[in-house]
Design an enzyme around this catalytic site. Sequence first.
Site, PDB file in Angstrom:
ATOM      1  N   GLY A   1       0.807  -1.213   0.000  1.00 35.92           N
ATOM      2  CA  GLY A   1       0.000   0.000   0.000  1.00 35.92           C
ATOM      3  C   GLY A   1       0.836   1.258   0.000  1.00 35.92           C
ATOM      4  N   CYS A   2       2.147   1.092   0.007  1.00 40.67           N
ATOM      5  CA  CYS A   2       3.056   2.233  -0.065  1.00 40.67           C
ATOM      6  C   CYS A   2       3.621   2.296  -1.474  1.00 40.67           C
ATOM      7  CB  CYS A   2       4.208   2.086   0.930  1.00 40.67           C
ATOM      8  SG  CYS A   2       3.688   2.097   2.643  1.00 40.67           S
ATOM      9  N   GLN A   3       3.694   3.510  -2.024  1.00 39.74           N
ATOM     10  CA  GLN A   3       4.268   3.678  -3.347  1.00 39.74           C
ATOM     11  C   GLN A   3       5.766   3.371  -3.324  1.00 39.74           C
ATOM     12  OE1 GLN A   3       3.725   7.623  -4.964  1.00 39.74           O
ATOM     13  NE2 GLN A   3       2.742   6.753  -6.761  1.00 39.74           N
ATOM     14  N   SER A   4       6.428   3.767  -2.249  1.00 37.99           N
ATOM     15  CA  SER A   4       7.851   3.488  -2.068  1.00 37.99           C
ATOM     16  C   SER A   4       8.001   2.117  -1.417  1.00 37.99           C
ATOM     17  CB  SER A   4       8.483   4.536  -1.152  1.00 37.99           C
ATOM     18  OG  SER A   4       8.213   5.826  -1.613  1.00 37.99           O
TER      19      SER A   4
END
Length: 138
Positions: A50-53
């Site tokens: 759920g994190c772009q990074s």
Amino acid sequence: MALLPDKEKLLRNFLRCANWEEKYLYIIELGQRLPELRAEDRSPQNSIQGCQSQVWIVMRQNAQGIIELQGDSDAAIVKGLIAVVFILYDQMTPQDIVNFDVRPWFEKMALTQHLTPSRSQGLEAMIRAIRAKAAALS
């Protein structure tokens, strides 16, 4: 976590920043203070979805029942947000983490309103993952 301030000092330091550029720089500085994450801890089981990074968070319970958090990201601002979350959950048991609402702290810091939607979603994903792991331990 001796290198990181406590909750109250975090808030004081954040509110002393004159503008959002200073606040972002402070968040990045906090991330730089996090201890190095071991290579073996950069595993899929510690990866936060759920994190772009890329984000890894390791959660261990010490002999006193206190949760010890370690983490890292490939993005400087995200690594700083990890540090902010770790400061808020510092010295807590799994049950404390489950019961603790970070949102009032973020509101006092006016943090989420100045993050991009993808960063806000990533921050929420980190908090959900930590709370879920804590719930499993409590």
